[in-house]
Scaffold this active site. Structure first.
Site, mmCIF file in Angstrom:
data_model
loop_
_atom_site.group_PDB
_atom_site.id
_atom_site.type_symbol
_atom_site.label_atom_id
_atom_site.label_comp_id
_atom_site.label_asym_id
_atom_site.label_seq_id
_atom_site.Cartn_x
_atom_site.Cartn_y
_atom_site.Cartn_z
ATOM 1 N N ARG A 116 0.849 -1.514 -0.102
ATOM 2 C CA ARG A 116 -0.118 0.472 0.127
ATOM 3 C C ARG A 116 1.276 0.994 -0.012
ATOM 4 N NH1 ARG A 116 -4.965 -1.844 1.962
ATOM 5 N NH2 ARG A 116 -5.444 -3.361 1.103
ATOM 6 N N ARG A 133 -0.528 2.784 13.083
ATOM 7 C CA ARG A 133 -1.163 0.941 12.328
ATOM 8 C C ARG A 133 -1.655 0.654 10.724
ATOM 9 N NH1 ARG A 133 -8.100 1.565 12.548
ATOM 10 N NH2 ARG A 133 -8.127 3.192 11.583
ATOM 11 N N HIS A 134 -0.320 2.107 10.675
ATOM 12 C CA HIS A 134 -0.641 1.543 8.212
ATOM 13 C C HIS A 134 1.180 0.804 8.625
ATOM 14 C CE1 HIS A 134 -4.213 3.643 8.593
ATOM 15 N NE2 HIS A 134 -4.064 3.430 7.613
ATOM 16 N N GLU A 165 -10.227 -1.752 13.191
ATOM 17 C CA GLU A 165 -10.100 -2.465 12.038
ATOM 18 C C GLU A 165 -9.062 -3.464 11.896
ATOM 19 O OE1 GLU A 165 -10.503 -1.167 8.082
ATOM 20 O OE2 GLU A 165 -9.589 -2.793 7.273
ATOM 21 N N ARG A 179 -1.621 -6.711 11.910
ATOM 22 C CA ARG A 179 -2.390 -5.124 12.676
ATOM 23 C C ARG A 179 -2.577 -6.706 13.916
ATOM 24 N NH1 ARG A 179 -6.137 -1.457 10.478
ATOM 25 N NH2 ARG A 179 -4.417 -0.036 8.818
ATOM 26 N N GLU A 190 0.451 3.851 1.347
ATOM 27 C CA GLU A 190 0.294 4.912 1.991
ATOM 28 C C GLU A 190 0.850 6.283 2.949
ATOM 29 O OE1 GLU A 190 -3.053 4.102 3.283
ATOM 30 O OE2 GLU A 190 -3.192 1.813 3.462
ATOM 31 N N SER A 243 -11.921 -6.135 7.172
ATOM 32 C CA SER A 243 -12.821 -5.424 5.970
ATOM 33 C C SER A 243 -13.169 -6.838 5.375
ATOM 34 C CB SER A 243 -12.266 -4.788 5.528
ATOM 35 O OG SER A 243 -11.783 -5.482 4.651
#
Ligand code: 4AD
Length: 465
Positions: free
Chosen positions: A237, A245-246, A388, A439, A239, A391
Site C-alpha cells: 500500500r 497502524r499503517h 479494524e 494488525r 499509504e 474487512s
C-alpha cells in the site's frame, strides 16, 4: 538426544548430563565473591542459562575478553543449583564449563544493548521511583538496529505469536476445505482502487502495479472452480499515513469462498477462526504473552464464544446516543472506531465484534450492494480493541454491474478487463475477507505500534534495514 542441548529444555532432569550449547553470550563477568570464577549468561531464543567457569585461568581470561552478544559454544556438565536463580529463565541448573569456543565475535561496542532494549516496565518504574531513570531506546533507533532489538524477550515473543497466528489461519481454513493459493503481486491495474498503489516500470514499456491485496485473483480462483481458497502473502500500500497502524507492506491473511445463501457464511468463518485463534494463543503462547506483558503491559483480549454482530446502523446509533455524530453514509473514522470499541466493551463485555451492512459509498468497487437497499452493502469490518483488523464482503459476480461500479470509482476498465471478463464464464455468488497479520498481532498483544509486529517494517519514511 545427542550432545547438543536446547537451553530452554534444561531442567533438573538434565543434571549430570554432558552438553554442548551454542548461544549468544549476553553477559560475561567475574564472580563477586570468588575471584577465580567467571560467569557467562547464554541466551538462545527466549531462554537464558548461567554458565560457570572455574579452574582454568586461561579460559577465564578468554571468556572475559569476549564482547557481549558474541556467539559461543560451550561444552560442560549440567549441575543442580542449591538456590534457584532469579535472572535466567533456566533456574534450577547451570552449566559447568569444560571448554569454550567463540564462533562469531561481536563488535566491541554495539549500537544498542539488548539489556536496554529489553527492559521491563517494572524496571523502568522502579528506577523512576528512585530518581535514576534508565536509558530508554527509542522506536526509530530500535528499528535501525532491528537485528539487535529482535533479540529481546519481547522481540522474540511477538514473532512467535505471529508464527502461531499464521499457522492457525492455515490450519483452521484447511480444516474447512479451503486450499492455499498464491496470486501474482505484479498486476496491471490497482486491486483496491484509490491512490495508495505503487507503480513500477514493467517489461516492454508496460506499467505494473504492486498488488494492494490478492482481491482480484482470489475471486478469479473462485471463477476458476475452487470453491474455497486462502492466501498468506505480501501486500503493498503506497499509504501516506504515518500512523501507528499503517505499513506500506504487510502480510495479508485473505480468504475467499462460495456463498450458498447469505454473506453471513463468511462471518461464520471469521467467527470460528478467530475464537479458535484467541483460545489457541492464550493456551499455547503463555510464555510469549508473559514476556510481552513484562515489557509492554496489556490486558488480555475479551471475546465471546459466539462473536457479537452489530449492524452499522446499530453502531452509529450507539455512537449517537453517546454524543458522537457520524456523517451519514460515510466510513467510521479512527476516533469513532475507538469510541465504538469502548461502548461495545461496556455494553457487551467484548473487545472483538463484527460490524456489518456498511454504506456502499464507504466500500471498494467490487462490493455487492444490499439487495433490499443498494445504498448499503453486503459487507462487514471486524474490530479488535476498537481498531479494524478485518474487512470482508460479498462480491459482485455480475460483469455489467462490476464494470459500472469500477467506472463510478474512476478505475480504468481496460486495466482490469481480465478480471471483469472472468465473471462472464459462470461464477457462483462468493465473498471473503482480508486481515492484516501485523494488525492482528499488534492488537491481540495490545502493542501501541504496528512496527513492533513487523520484523522489518516498511512505512513512508522507512525502506531499510
Ligand atoms: O480493509 P482492506 O484494505 O481490505 C482489503 O484489502 C480487502 N481486499 C479485503 C477483503 O477481502 N474484503 O485490508 C484488509 C486488512 C485490514 O482490515 C487491516 O487489518 C489490514 O488489512 N491493513 C493494513 N495493515 C497494515 N498496514 C496497512 N496500510 C493496512 N491496510 C489494511
Amino acid at each position: 538426544d545427542g550432545p547438543w542441548a536446547e537451553i530452554g529444555r534444561l531442567d533438573k532432569a538434565a543434571a549430570g548430563r554432558s552438553v554442548l550449547v551454542r548461544a549468544w553470550a549476553q553477559a560475561v563477568y567475574r564472580g563477586s565473591k570468588t575471584k577465580n570464577v567467571a560467569f557467562i549468561e547464554l541466551r538462545r531464543g527466549m531462554s537464558t542459562v548461567q554458565c560457570v567457569l572455574a579452574g582454568s585461568a586461561q579460559m577465564m581470561l578468554f571468556a572475559l575478553s569476549l564482547p557481549k552478544e558474541s556467539i559461543v559454544v560451550v561444552e560442560g556438565a549440567v549441575a543442580l543449583l542449591d538456590n534457584p536463580l532469579r535472572y535466567t529463565t533456566v533456574r534450577e541448573v547451570e552449566i559447568q564449563v569444560r571448554k569454550l569456543y567463540c564462533i562469531s565475535r561481536a563488535a566491541p561496542k554495539l549500537p544498542i544493548s539488548v539489556e536496554d532494549a529489553g527492559r521491563s516496565a517494572e524496571e523502568f518504574a522502579k528506577a523512576e521511583a528512585k530518581g535514576v531513570p534508565l536509558p530508554c531506546v527509542g522506536q526509530d533507533t530500535r528499528l535501525d538496529y532491528r537485528v539487535i532489538d529482535l533479540r529481546t524477550a519481547a522481540g522474540q515473543a511477538v514473532f512467535r505469536v505471529q508464527h502461531q497466528v499464521e499457522n492457525k489461519f492455515r490450519e483452521y481454513l484447511s480444516s474447512k476445505d479451503f486450499i492455499s493459493i498464491h496470486t501474482p503481486k505484479l498486476i496491471s491495474g490497482s486491486s483496491e482502487g484509490g491512490a495508495a498503489v505503487f507503480k513500477l516500470e514493467y517489461k516492454n514499456g508496460k506499467c505494473a502495479c504492486l498488488a494492494q491485496s490478492p482481491q482480484l485473483h482470489k475471486q478469479m480462483a473462485i471463477c476458476g472452480g475452487f470453491c474455497r481458497v486462502f492466501e498468506v502473502g505480501s501486500v503493498f500500500r503506497a499509504e501516506d499515513s504515518n500512523t501507528h497502524r499503517h505499513l506500506c507492506e504487510f502480510v495479508g491473511l485473505d480468504a475467499e469462498m462460495e456463498i450458498m445463501r447469505h454473506y453471513f457464511e463468511v462471518c461464520d468463518i471469521v467467527d470460528g477462526l478467530f475464537v479458535e485463534l484467541f483460545r489457541h494463543l492464550n493456551e499455547n503462547c503463555k510464555t510469549e504473552l508473559e514476556a510481552i506483558n513484562r515489557q509492554y503491559p496489556f490486558e488480555p483480549v475479551k471475546y465471546l464464544e459466539s462473536t457479537l454482530r452489530l449492524s452499522y446502523e446499530e453502531g452509529i446509533q450507539m455512537l449517537k446516543e453517546a454524543g458522537t455524530e457520524i456523517e451519514p453514509m460515510a466510513d467510521l473514522n479512527t476516533e469513532a472506531e475507538k469510541k465504538l470499541g469502548q461502548l461495545v466493551r461496556e455494553k457487551y463485555d467484548t473487545d472483538f465484534f463484527i460490524l456489518y451492512r456498511y454504506p456502499l459509498a464507504a466500500r471498494p468497487f467490487y462490493t455487492m450492494p444490499c439487495y433490499d437497499n443498494p445504498a448499503y452493502s453486503n459487507s462487514f469490518d471486524v474490530f479488535l480493541r476498537g481498531e479494524e483488523i478485518i474487512s470482508g464482503a460479498q462480491r459482485i459476480h455480475e460483469p455489467e454491474l462490476l464494470a459500472k461500479r469500477a467506472a463510478e470509482h474512476g478505475i480504468d476498465k481496460s486495466s482490469i478487463k481480465w478480471y471483469i471478463e472472468s465473471f462472464r464464464y459462470g461464477t457462483p455468488p462468493h465473498g471473503g475477507f482480508g486481515a492484516g497479520l501485523e494488525r492482528v498481532v499488534m492488537l491481540f498483544c495490545g502493542l501501541n505500534n504496528i512496527r513492533k509486529a513487523s520484523c522489518f517494517p516498511r512505512d513512508p519514511q522507512r525502506l531499510s534495514p
